[in-house]
Design a protein around this motif. Structure first.
Motif, short mmCIF file in Angstrom:
data_model
loop_
_atom_site.label_atom_id
_atom_site.label_comp_id
_atom_site.label_asym_id
_atom_site.label_seq_id
_atom_site.Cartn_x
_atom_site.Cartn_y
_atom_site.Cartn_z
N SER A 200 0.88 -1.13 -0.13
CA SER A 200 -0.03 0.00 0.15
C SER A 200 1.00 1.32 0.09
O SER A 200 0.39 2.37 -0.67
N ASP A 201 2.14 1.04 0.59
CA ASP A 201 2.96 2.37 0.83
C ASP A 201 3.39 2.60 -1.03
O ASP A 201 3.30 3.85 -1.51
N PHE A 202 3.82 1.37 -1.59
CA PHE A 202 4.49 1.75 -3.06
C PHE A 202 3.21 2.24 -3.94
O PHE A 202 3.27 3.03 -4.78
N SER B 86 0.40 3.71 -3.10
CA SER B 86 0.09 5.14 -2.93
C SER B 86 1.34 6.28 -2.99
O SER B 86 0.90 7.27 -2.85
N ARG B 87 2.17 5.83 -3.27
CA ARG B 87 3.27 6.75 -3.51
C ARG B 87 3.65 7.39 -4.74
O ARG B 87 4.21 8.28 -5.05
N GLY B 88 2.81 6.52 -5.78
CA GLY B 88 3.05 6.97 -7.31
C GLY B 88 4.38 6.57 -7.54
O GLY B 88 4.98 7.34 -8.16
N TRP B 89 4.92 5.35 -7.05
CA TRP B 89 6.45 5.26 -7.39
C TRP B 89 6.53 4.43 -8.54
O TRP B 89 5.92 3.56 -9.12
N GLN C 163 8.53 7.50 2.35
CA GLN C 163 7.28 6.68 2.33
C GLN C 163 6.15 7.55 1.96
O GLN C 163 6.07 8.74 2.14
N SER C 164 4.95 6.69 1.60
CA SER C 164 3.93 7.61 0.98
C SER C 164 3.18 8.22 2.15
O SER C 164 3.14 7.66 3.35
N VAL C 165 2.76 9.32 2.01
CA VAL C 165 2.22 10.31 3.08
C VAL C 165 0.86 9.53 3.70
O VAL C 165 0.53 9.56 4.92
N TYR C 166 0.17 8.91 2.51
CA TYR C 166 -1.09 8.06 3.15
C TYR C 166 -0.59 7.08 4.04
O TYR C 166 -1.44 6.76 4.91
#
Lengths: 95, 544, 227
Positions: free
Chosen positions: A86-88, A90-93, B314-317
């Motif tokens: 979910s991190d990757f 939601s990061r737009g990586w 890491q993503s803000v969300y």
């Protein structure tokens, strides 16, 4: 704990099913199903794994605690995979 | 209490686990969980003092704003080795492998753990892993920080990353096998009548700790393997040049290393539950709440690791979710603190050394835990991440919390373990010195961090010197405080008064057998008929 | 006290099979079984880290991973999958033989399982050699025919070698365990009342098979639909 001896017939049935599913997954992989290729491949793998766990590893005949342990392990793996992914996502990586 | 002196000194039990066999082989090839616990006690103490030595060198450097004691690269090695030795070779094994090994079988009424030979193997694995890391230390050390972040650890660092990583990898298996042994033991070897809700709370916390160990440690193990593979075999996992992501390392690393802090604190909480009930002579307030809080901490503890990565990219969300979950994980810990306090209320509180450590734990853990809530707030953490605020936060929990729990437990159970009483006067004095030294060391660090002093730097702006000098002074006092128990505990083994079976008047199966216990723990296997912590209201002489 | 429990161990239990700290054979068996299952959970999480890396990097480099997978030998991979499935059958039959007191069959099935396991490793050795000859081992010697996809391909092969390599290490350990079982079986250590080591070793062996059941489609089959 009662000793449950699994009949050989069940082992052979499971064995044949596993081989058939292996052939199936290899054959299906050559057909273009788009994104469903992965889903089907994993579904077949999960089905094969379940057969091994339930019958070869006797989970079907084991106490409830065994099933809790198995579920716990898989659930924790799911936590690791889902939250990290979910991190990757939601990061737009992009690489 | 001088009233206790009226009791005649009990004779030494004729045959106990210490006297049942003599010679080095009887110790190195033992299967007795109690002897294995003592093997661990000796080994982890070595690494505790080694880690303390590194801490001393760090604090010496930080006496002055200039980096004049050691070079920057050396300083990097000092804080790395301090972290590595303390975390992997002291904090993680300490309470489980010493107190857990010794007392879990006794508390459940069993003769030993489920797998005694595996238990001994665990110790040997620990020693081998420790030797690898020790080799790395004497050959120049590691400078990556105990967190081994990539790409520095995989690509650039010229220090002994591999040897240290291999050492930690190996020792991880010691931890896993101990956790596995505890889980199986608690499930399958409880004495007749010992239902789950009659278990002492130390067993509940040890069980929860063991769950974390078996679920989390394998992940850091494979992560270390991946670092090894990348560094040695040039496989690419975290290499940006190939499209890999260094942050993936951080996810994998912290998936274990956050729950690891609960591996470190949960056993100490278990000790506190035992101390508070014994020295308040009162049943625990809310037994089931405390028991389930241990499980809650174990479960929730696996869902918050990203709070170490708020500023990593890491993503803000993801950060938002981890932040909320990190607030939630404080709740079961708070439940425990409230319940210990409520236990003491209207109890018959005595201020023996173990209880002093329990008080210390409750106060200092609360401060550490509250500052954890500050850090769980994304907005605050962005500013204090990688500053001394963080260092103060985790030392309040790890040292003010866990190490106090460890010392409290060692003192509480020392009569049972050794058959001797430690000198109470010296013990109280040492506890006081430790408390003062600890707060003088680490409270200034909250302020330093808030003012902006970064961690892992060997030099700092002049305006921070006064607080740093206070901190170093505190560290020196703390060091002395830790040496005092080492001396009198060893002294007591030879010259201490013999201990009776139950010096504290405590409930619990371990107190119903001799001090020290026989090899099989009990003369006859116990049958349990009552709940734990059933204290009568009559006054009982507390010895010691 | 404890001796009475030991005397009650049934006639089919070999002497010394009940360890001193257990109260009964049933308790000992429950403990051993739970211990192995908990160990397998640690193995799930152990391999899980690599599956995580695979999942993320494949998601980010889907086409390149699929193309890289075409360098796998499908015949050898499918054969190996069949080999392991057969070995799971022989292992299950070994446990069955122990449970029904058939020593010769037990030994036979253990040997069969070992031969199949060794066969698997042999085929893997062939595959590895082939890949290395084609410069597909990551690192300075890596050379990929499609330069535009070389970097994600190197990620793919890193994962391939790490995951199958770790799996192969587990197979080797499994062969060691089977060797020990074989020696014990030959000495008549197992009876219908006591064959716990065979059962729990079976659990381990089946687990290693399950890992391969997932590795096979994820590493060998992901590119075939693109042709």
């Amino acid at each position: 704990m009662s000793e449950h001896v699994v009949p050989v017939k069940i082992y052979v049935t499971v064995f044949v099913t596993l081989l058939v599913m292996t052939a199936a997954t290899t054959l299906i992989s050559g057909v273009d199903l788009g994104p469903w290729n992965t889903v089907v491949a994993l579904a077949i793998a999960c089905f094969k794994a379940s057969l091994v766990v339930l019958y070869f590893m006797h989970a079907k005949y084991s106490p409830k605690l065994t099933r809790v342990v198995i579920f716990g392990g898989l659930f924790w793996l799911a936590i690791l995979l889902a939250i990290t992914f979910s991190d990757f996502v939601s990061r737009g990586w992009i690489t | 209490m001088s009233a206790a002196v009226h009791e005649p000194e009990p004779p030494e039990p004729r045959d106990n686990y210490l006297t049942s066999a003599y010679g080095v082989r009887s110790w190195l090839l033992t299967r007795d969980h109690k002897r294995i616990a003592l093997l661990y006690l000796a080994s982890i103490n070595v690494f505790f003092f080694l880690g303390g030595l590194f801490a001393l060198l760090i604090r010496l450097e930080l006496l002055t704003p200039e980096g004049d004691f050691v070079q920057a690269e050396t300083y990097n090695k000092l804080f790395t080795m301090h972290g590595v030795t303390m975390i992997f070779f002291f904090m993680i094994p300490a309470i489980p492998a010493v107190l857990g090994n010794f007392f879990i079988p006794m508390m459940i009424g069993a003769k030993d753990l489920a797998f005694p030979r595996l238990n001994l193997l665990s110790w040997y694995i620990y020693v081998v892993g420790a030797l690898f890391t020790f080799w790395a230390i004497v050959h120049g050390g590691v400078d990556t920080g105990w967190t081994f972040y990539t790409p520095y650890s995989t690509a650039s660092s010229n220090s002994h990353v591999i040897a240290t990583a291999v050492g930690i990898f190996i020792t991880g298996f010691s931890s896993i096998l101990t956790g596995l042994n505890f889980i199986v033991t608690i499930h399958t070897m409880r004495a007749p009548g010992m239902t789950w809700f009659r278990l002492p709370l130390f067993v509940w916390s040890s069980y929860a700790t063991s769950l974390i160990i078996v679920l989390g440690t394998p992940v850091v193990a494979v992560t270390i393997l991946m670092v090894f593979a990348e560094r040695v075999l040039h496989l690419g996992f975290f290499d940006p040049a190939l499209g890999g992501d260094p942050i993936l390392f951080q996810h994998l690393f912290w998936f274990y290393s956050h729950p690891a802090v609960y591996i470190m604190v949960l056993p100490a909480m278990g000790v506190i539950s035992e101390l508070v009930t014994t020295f308040s002579r009162k049943n625990i307030f809310g037994y089931k709440f405390v028991a389930f809080a241990s499980i809650g901490i174990a479960v929730l503890g696996f869902l918050v690791w990203g709070h170490h990565m708020f500023v990593s990219g890491q993503s803000v969300y993801a950060g938002l979710i981890f932040s909320i979950l990190s607030f939630l994980v404080a709740i079961p810990s708070a439940v425990k603190v409230f319940n210990w306090t409520a236990t003491m209320y209207k109890g018959s509180v005595s201020y023996r050394t173990p209880m002093l450590y329990a008080f210390g734990f409750i106060g200092l853990f609360t401060i550490g835990g509250l500052t954890g809530l500050f850090l769980a707030s994304l907005g605050v953490d962005v500013h204090v991440h990688d500053t001394y605020f963080i260092i103060a936060h985790f030392h309040y929990i790890m040292v003010g919390g866990t190490i106090m729990g460890y010392l409290g437990g060692v003192h509480y159970w020392w009569p049972k373990i050794s058959g001797k009483l430690y000198p109470e006067g010296w013990a109280k004095f040492a506890a006081l010195v430790i408390f003062i030294g600890f707060n003088l060391t680490f409270f200034p660090q909250f302020i330093l961090g808030y003012l902006g002093m970064p961690r892992r730097y060997h030099a700092y702006p002049e305006e921070f010197q006064v607080l740093n000098v206070m901190s170093t002074a505190g560290a020196s006092i703390l060091g002395v405080g830790y040496i005092i128990p080492l001396i009198y505990m060893v002294w007591s083994m030879r010259y201490g008064r013999n201990a009776p079976a139950n010096p504290w008047g405590s409930t619990g199966l371990e107190w119903k057998t001799t001090s020290p216990p026989p090899t099989d723990n009990f003369e006859t296997p116990p049958v349990v008929t009552e709940d734990p912590y059933v204290y009568s209201h009559e006054e009982v002489e507390v010895v010691g | 006290m404890a001796d009475a429990a030991h005397e009650h161990a049934s006639a089919g239990t070999p002497p010394g099979a009940l360890q001193h700290h257990f109260e009964s054979m049933a308790q000992q068996k429950d403990a051993a079984s739970l211990g192995m299952w908990v160990f397998l959970v640690t193995e799930i999480l152990f391999f899980g880290g690599l599956f995580l890396a695979y999942m993320i990097y494949r998601w980010a480099n889907a086409r390149a991973f699929a193309h890289a997978s075409l360098h796998m030998d499908i015949a050898l991979g499918t054969t190996n999958t069949a080999v392991l499935i057969i070995s799971s059958l022989t292992m299950a039959m070994a446990v069955h033989s122990a449970a029904t007191g058939r020593r010769r069959l037990l030994i036979g099935f253990l040997v069969a399982t070992m031969i199949l396991g060794a066969g698997f490793l042999g085929i893997k050795a062939v595959e590895y050699t082939d890949h290395i000859h084609h410069h597909l081992f990551p690192g300075p010697g890596f050379h990929y025919p499609v330069p535009a996809e070389a970097k994600p391909a190197e990620l793919f092969f890193s994962l391939y070698f790490a995951m199958t390599g770790l799996h192969a290490l587990h197979m080797i350990v499994g062969l060691g365990i089977l060797t020990t079982l074989l020696l014990m079986a030959r000495r008549g250590r197992f009876t219908p009342e006591y064959h716990t080591p065979v059962e729990i070793s079976g659990l381990y062996w089946h687990f290693v098979d399950i890992v391969w059941i997932f590795l096979f489609p994820l590493l060998y089959l992901i590119g075939r639909h693109l042709h």
